[in-house]
Design an enzyme around this catalytic site. Structure first.
Site, PDB file in Angstrom:
ATOM      1  N   ARG A  24       1.367   1.785  -3.589  1.00 21.60           N
ATOM      2  CA  ARG A  24       0.135   2.293  -4.230  1.00 21.60           C
ATOM      3  C   ARG A  24      -0.046   3.784  -3.913  1.00 21.60           C
ATOM      4  O   ARG A  24      -0.487   4.560  -4.756  1.00 21.60           O
ATOM      5  CB  ARG A  24      -1.098   1.530  -3.741  1.00 21.60           C
ATOM      6  CG  ARG A  24      -1.070   0.026  -3.878  1.00 21.60           C
ATOM      7  CD  ARG A  24      -1.246  -0.456  -5.287  1.00 21.60           C
ATOM      8  NE  ARG A  24      -0.084  -0.249  -6.141  1.00 21.60           N
ATOM      9  CZ  ARG A  24       1.065  -0.944  -6.033  1.00 21.60           C
ATOM     10  NH1 ARG A  24       1.228  -1.858  -5.096  1.00 21.60           N
ATOM     11  NH2 ARG A  24       2.058  -0.716  -6.858  1.00 21.60           N
TER      12      ARG A  24
ATOM     13  N   HIS B 112     -14.883   0.886  -0.465  1.00 20.37           N
ATOM     14  CA  HIS B 112     -13.802  -0.037  -0.105  1.00 20.37           C
ATOM     15  C   HIS B 112     -12.621   0.640   0.580  1.00 20.37           C
ATOM     16  O   HIS B 112     -11.529   0.081   0.628  1.00 20.37           O
ATOM     17  CB  HIS B 112     -13.340  -0.800  -1.350  1.00 20.37           C
ATOM     18  CG  HIS B 112     -14.411  -1.659  -1.948  1.00 20.37           C
ATOM     19  ND1 HIS B 112     -14.433  -2.039  -3.263  1.00 20.37           N
ATOM     20  CD2 HIS B 112     -15.524  -2.203  -1.376  1.00 20.37           C
ATOM     21  CE1 HIS B 112     -15.505  -2.790  -3.494  1.00 20.37           C
ATOM     22  NE2 HIS B 112     -16.185  -2.890  -2.372  1.00 20.37           N
TER      23      HIS B 112
ATOM     24  N   VAL C 289     -10.226   3.104  -4.386  1.00 18.31           N
ATOM     25  CA  VAL C 289      -9.642   3.625  -3.144  1.00 18.31           C
ATOM     26  C   VAL C 289      -8.769   4.850  -3.397  1.00 18.31           C
ATOM     27  O   VAL C 289      -8.171   5.390  -2.461  1.00 18.31           O
ATOM     28  CB  VAL C 289      -8.829   2.523  -2.409  1.00 18.31           C
ATOM     29  CG1 VAL C 289      -9.747   1.384  -1.986  1.00 18.31           C
ATOM     30  CG2 VAL C 289      -7.686   1.992  -3.257  1.00 18.31           C
TER      31      VAL C 289
ATOM     32  N   TYR D 114       0.814  -1.211   0.000  1.00 16.55           N
ATOM     33  CA  TYR D 114       0.000   0.000   0.000  1.00 16.55           C
ATOM     34  C   TYR D 114       0.850   1.264   0.000  1.00 16.55           C
ATOM     35  O   TYR D 114       0.418   2.297  -0.531  1.00 16.55           O
ATOM     36  CB  TYR D 114      -0.993  -0.021   1.165  1.00 16.55           C
ATOM     37  CG  TYR D 114      -2.072  -1.040   0.929  1.00 16.55           C
ATOM     38  CD1 TYR D 114      -3.133  -0.789   0.053  1.00 16.55           C
ATOM     39  CD2 TYR D 114      -2.018  -2.288   1.535  1.00 16.55           C
ATOM     40  CE1 TYR D 114      -4.108  -1.743  -0.196  1.00 16.55           C
ATOM     41  CE2 TYR D 114      -2.987  -3.254   1.295  1.00 16.55           C
ATOM     42  CZ  TYR D 114      -4.024  -2.974   0.426  1.00 16.55           C
ATOM     43  OH  TYR D 114      -4.972  -3.927   0.174  1.00 16.55           O
TER      44      TYR D 114
ATOM     45  N   THR E 156     -17.190  -0.772 -14.081  1.00 19.67           N
ATOM     46  CA  THR E 156     -17.173  -1.879 -13.132  1.00 19.67           C
ATOM     47  C   THR E 156     -17.795  -3.103 -13.775  1.00 19.67           C
ATOM     48  O   THR E 156     -18.776  -2.998 -14.508  1.00 19.67           O
ATOM     49  CB  THR E 156     -17.907  -1.537 -11.826  1.00 19.67           C
ATOM     50  OG1 THR E 156     -18.038  -2.740 -11.035  1.00 19.67           O
ATOM     51  CG2 THR E 156     -19.286  -0.956 -12.062  1.00 19.67           C
TER      52      THR E 156
END
Length: 231
Positions: free
Chosen positions: A57, A105, A89, A54, A171
């Site tokens: 990211r 999320h 996110v 993360y 999506t």
């Protein structure tokens, strides 16, 4: 009073800004098995790997910008009361200027306590082992991992129930509970589905218009369609 446009966005819109995202097809996210980096079990096994993932990211997010799709959704706020419910996110919707964004999320730029889920902090740099809350509990990414509850889903349902128009953008409608949001849209409310590879939406009670385009092409088309037909 402006009509309410509710938009559910997914990985497709972020991918066009250069963010590589998890896709169900191969189960990998940036080369990692998603269960290694996006599950409570993965966190228990190797928290350093999860934190590093993360952190990368978060750094990557600084190098990308909102694309035309993000910007056009923000522009629609001039004409509609736009509520965006996103599975993403990143903060690209906010950076494009969208004011009402609900992250189902979680958010890359926030962290939370491993013991108190309501202890949430803004966080732009790296998160490391030893970074703790006020009670000395380790902090973790503020991300909803596989197998965890989706705390924002009840709010998302409430928003979907009040839609005058509903759009699904980028999506695959394969990740639940987010994919089930369309079931809460009032019957007969128009639904627009923007995706280059749209699936069939089962048991839909609404008039559906499919726009088989990438987000950066499909959202301008959707914008013109809404302004021409519903203003």
């Amino acid at each position: 009073m402006k009509k309410k446009l509710v938009v559910l966005t997914g990985a497709g819109i972020s991918a066009e800004s250069g963010l590589r995202t998890f896709r169900d097809s191969d189960g990998l996210w940036e080369g990692h098995d998603v269960m290694e980096v996006a599950s409570p079990e993965g966190w228990q096994r190797n928290p350093e790997l999860v934190l590093d993932f993360y952190n990368q990211r978060r750094r990557q997010l600084k190098d990308v910008k909102p694309n035309l799709g993000h910007r056009e959704l923000a522009q629609l706020q001039i004409h509609f009361d736009v509520h965006i419910i996103t599975q993403n996110v990143d903060d690209l919707h906010e950076r494009a200027g969208s004011k009402k964004v609900l992250h189902l999320h979680g958010e890359l730029l926030k962290v939370r306590s491993t013991k108190n889920p309501k202890f949430i902090l803004e966080w732009e740099g790296d998160l490391n082992l030893g970074d703790v809350d006020s009670q000395k509990h380790q902090l973790r990414p503020h991300i909803v991992w596989f197998g965890e509850a989706v705390p924002a889903f009840d709010e998302a349902i409430t928003i979907a129930k009040t839609a005058d128009y509903f759009a699904v953008i980028g999506t695959s409608l394969q990740v639940y509970p987010a994919a089930g949001l369309v079931d809460f849209v009032p019957a007969n409310i128009p639904v627009f589905y923007v995706d280059p590879n749209p699936i069939q939406i089962p048991n839909l009670r609404n008039p559906l218009e499919t726009i088989p385009l990438q987000a950066t092409e499909g959202i301008p088309f959707l914008k013109n369609r809404l302004l021409a037909e519903f203003q």
